[in-house]
Design an enzyme around this catalytic site. Structure first.
Site, short mmCIF file in Angstrom:
data_model
loop_
_atom_site.label_atom_id
_atom_site.label_comp_id
_atom_site.label_asym_id
_atom_site.label_seq_id
_atom_site.Cartn_x
_atom_site.Cartn_y
_atom_site.Cartn_z
N GLY A 1 0.83 -1.21 0.00
CA GLY A 1 0.00 0.00 0.00
C GLY A 1 0.86 1.25 0.00
O GLY A 1 2.00 1.23 0.47
N LYS A 2 0.31 2.31 -0.56
CA LYS A 2 1.03 3.59 -0.57
C LYS A 2 0.09 4.68 -0.07
O LYS A 2 -1.11 4.61 -0.28
CB LYS A 2 1.48 3.95 -1.99
CG LYS A 2 2.68 3.14 -2.46
CD LYS A 2 3.32 3.75 -3.71
CE LYS A 2 4.57 2.93 -4.05
NZ LYS A 2 5.06 3.14 -5.38
N GLY A 3 0.66 5.69 0.60
CA GLY A 3 -0.19 6.79 1.06
C GLY A 3 0.60 8.07 0.95
O GLY A 3 1.74 8.08 0.50
N ARG A 4 0.00 9.16 1.41
CA ARG A 4 0.72 10.45 1.37
C ARG A 4 1.84 10.45 2.40
O ARG A 4 2.81 11.15 2.31
CB ARG A 4 -0.26 11.59 1.70
CG ARG A 4 -1.21 11.90 0.59
CD ARG A 4 -2.37 12.72 1.11
NE ARG A 4 -3.17 11.91 2.06
CZ ARG A 4 -4.17 12.41 2.78
NH1 ARG A 4 -4.47 13.69 2.68
NH2 ARG A 4 -4.86 11.65 3.59
N TYR A 5 1.67 9.59 3.43
CA TYR A 5 2.61 9.57 4.55
C TYR A 5 3.85 8.72 4.27
O TYR A 5 4.92 8.95 4.80
CB TYR A 5 1.91 8.98 5.77
CG TYR A 5 1.23 7.68 5.41
CD1 TYR A 5 1.97 6.50 5.30
CD2 TYR A 5 -0.13 7.62 5.09
CE1 TYR A 5 1.37 5.32 4.89
CE2 TYR A 5 -0.73 6.45 4.71
CZ TYR A 5 0.03 5.29 4.59
OH TYR A 5 -0.56 4.12 4.18
N GLY A 6 3.69 7.69 3.42
CA GLY A 6 4.79 6.75 3.21
C GLY A 6 4.27 5.51 2.52
O GLY A 6 3.29 5.58 1.78
N VAL B 1 3.50 1.09 2.77
CA VAL B 1 3.29 -0.08 3.64
C VAL B 1 3.80 -1.32 2.92
O VAL B 1 3.53 -1.51 1.74
CB VAL B 1 1.80 -0.26 3.99
CG1 VAL B 1 1.58 -1.51 4.84
CG2 VAL B 1 1.26 0.97 4.73
N LYS C 1 5.17 0.07 7.99
CA LYS C 1 4.91 1.34 7.32
C LYS C 1 6.19 2.15 7.45
O LYS C 1 6.64 2.42 8.56
CB LYS C 1 3.75 2.08 7.98
CG LYS C 1 3.37 3.38 7.28
CD LYS C 1 2.39 4.22 8.08
CE LYS C 1 0.97 3.75 8.00
NZ LYS C 1 0.03 4.71 8.64
N ASP D 1 -9.66 10.75 10.05
CA ASP D 1 -9.43 10.35 8.65
C ASP D 1 -10.01 8.98 8.37
O ASP D 1 -9.37 8.11 7.74
CB ASP D 1 -7.92 10.38 8.33
CG ASP D 1 -7.66 10.47 6.82
OD1 ASP D 1 -6.53 10.18 6.40
OD2 ASP D 1 -8.62 10.78 6.07
C1 LIG Z 1 1.16 1.91 11.77
C2 LIG Z 1 1.03 1.04 10.56
C3 LIG Z 1 2.00 0.07 10.30
C4 LIG Z 1 1.84 -0.73 9.18
C5 LIG Z 1 0.74 -0.54 8.35
C6 LIG Z 1 -0.17 0.44 8.69
C7 LIG Z 1 -1.32 0.71 7.84
C8 LIG Z 1 -2.02 -0.13 7.02
C9 LIG Z 1 -1.93 -1.55 6.81
C10 LIG Z 1 -1.73 -2.43 7.88
C11 LIG Z 1 -1.70 -3.79 7.63
C12 LIG Z 1 -1.88 -4.28 6.33
N1 LIG Z 1 -1.87 -5.61 6.03
C13 LIG Z 1 -2.05 -6.02 4.77
C14 LIG Z 1 -2.25 -5.14 3.73
C15 LIG Z 1 -2.28 -3.79 3.99
C16 LIG Z 1 -2.09 -3.33 5.29
N2 LIG Z 1 -2.09 -1.99 5.55
C17 LIG Z 1 -3.03 0.71 6.29
N3 LIG Z 1 -2.86 2.04 6.84
N4 LIG Z 1 -1.81 1.99 7.75
N5 LIG Z 1 -0.03 1.23 9.77
#
Ligand SMILES: Cc1cccc(C2=C(c3ccc4ncccc4n3)CNN2)n1
Length: 302
Positions: free
Chosen positions: A12-17, A19, A32, A133
């Protein structure tokens, strides 16, 4: 800890960084890794996850926070449980659900948010926390069909005896598509913690709408079933990645809300969801249901 992490792939990708799926001591974890510019988000999210008594089955399970000093730069990371179903958004794009699954997803989302919003007075106590959010991308689907709320980079804490609201001053703002009308017309009073909880419930209403579309029902008088395609809230009235102004025009000026199909009246769970989401996205924040009320209403269904 960071040294024992082996990155596998991006999830996954976001504005913050970004995953990643990673391996840590033979266990699959989510990592993340924050962009260098997002130090305040990393700090804020770490602070929230380390809040006493925050752990809950419908809040993403926190494992560790770590910083890697790589000579020229530092890598800030947070490590949590990994959920192979991914985000609620991804899950709803690829799956249709039964009314029973819909109820469990909605009930568990409300339970997680009710826990977050709840202030526990005592020692140790737990501050009330507003998320700020809520959206289907920030909610994960666990193997047991329940939701787990993630992404606390924007969260605010409140303790009544301190009567102070800690708002982290960081550049990040909520996602316009899911912003409550009072946020879009800037009438939300940031000194009243209650108002942040009501804005969260508006976003919950939109997420319940996204879920409900993917729930199938029997077509009366035939042996076929029907449901709606996956769609983001307001997909038909704003462009992709809508601006604050796009949303203000649609939600505040035109007063639009997502459409509630007639077929939802044919099923008890969907009919209840229809009522709940319309009360949650009401323009008057004081009319909206609390997370606890939504939890109780969905918990009482057969
Ligand atoms: C604090 C933190 C650490 C790791 C991931 C996340 C996070 C997400 C996350 C967490 C677990 C996941 N497992 C599988 C696929 C996507 C995931 N995304 C989505 N938004 N934040 N947050």
């Amino acid at each position: 800890i960071a040294k024992q992490i082996q990155i596998v792939r991006t999830v996954g990708k976001g504005r913050y960084g970004e995953v990643f799926l990673a391996k840590w001591r033979d266990e699959r974890v989510a990592v993340k890794i924050f962009f260098m510019t997002e130090e305040s988000s990393w700090f804020r999210e770490t602070e929230i996850y380390q809040t006493v008594l925050i752990r809950h089955e419908n809040i993403l399970g926190f494992i560790a926070a770590d910083i890697k000093h790589m000579g020229s730069h530092t890598q800030m990371m947070l490590i949590t449980d990994f959920h192979e179903n991914g985000s609620l958004h991804d899950y709803l794009c690829t799956s249709v659900i039964t009314p029973q699954k819909l109820q469990l997803l909605a009930y568990s989302l409300a339970s997680g948010l009710a826990h977050l919003h709840d202030e526990i007075v005592g020692t140790p106590g737990k501050p009330a926390i507003a998320h700020r959010d809520i959206k289907s991308n920030n909610i994960l689907v666990k193997r047991n069909g329940q939701c787990a709320i993630a992404d606390f980079g924007l969260a605010v804490k409140y303790t009544s005896e301190m009567d102070e609201i800690q708002i982290a001053q960081n550049s990040r703002v909520s996602t316009p598509r899911y912003m409550a009308p009072e946020m879009l017309n800037q009438t939300l009073n940031q000194q009243q913690f209650e108002e942040f909880k009501r804005a969260d419930m508006y976003s919950v209403g939109l997420v319940l709408w996204e879920m409900s579309r993917r729930c199938y029902t029997q077509v009366p008088g035939s042996n076929t079933t029907t449901c709606e395609d996956y769609a983001l809230p307001y997909h038909d009235v704003v462009p992709a990645d809508p601006t604050f102004e796009d949303m203000h025009d649609v939600v505040c000026i035109k007063g639009f809300r997502p459409p509630v199909p007639l077929r939802w009246q044919d099923d008890d769970v969907l009919a209840t969801m229809s009522k709940i989401m319309q009360e949650c996205w009401h323009p008057n924040p004081t009319v909206r249901l609390t997370a606890l009320r939504v939890k109780k209403t969905l918990g009482r269904l057969e």
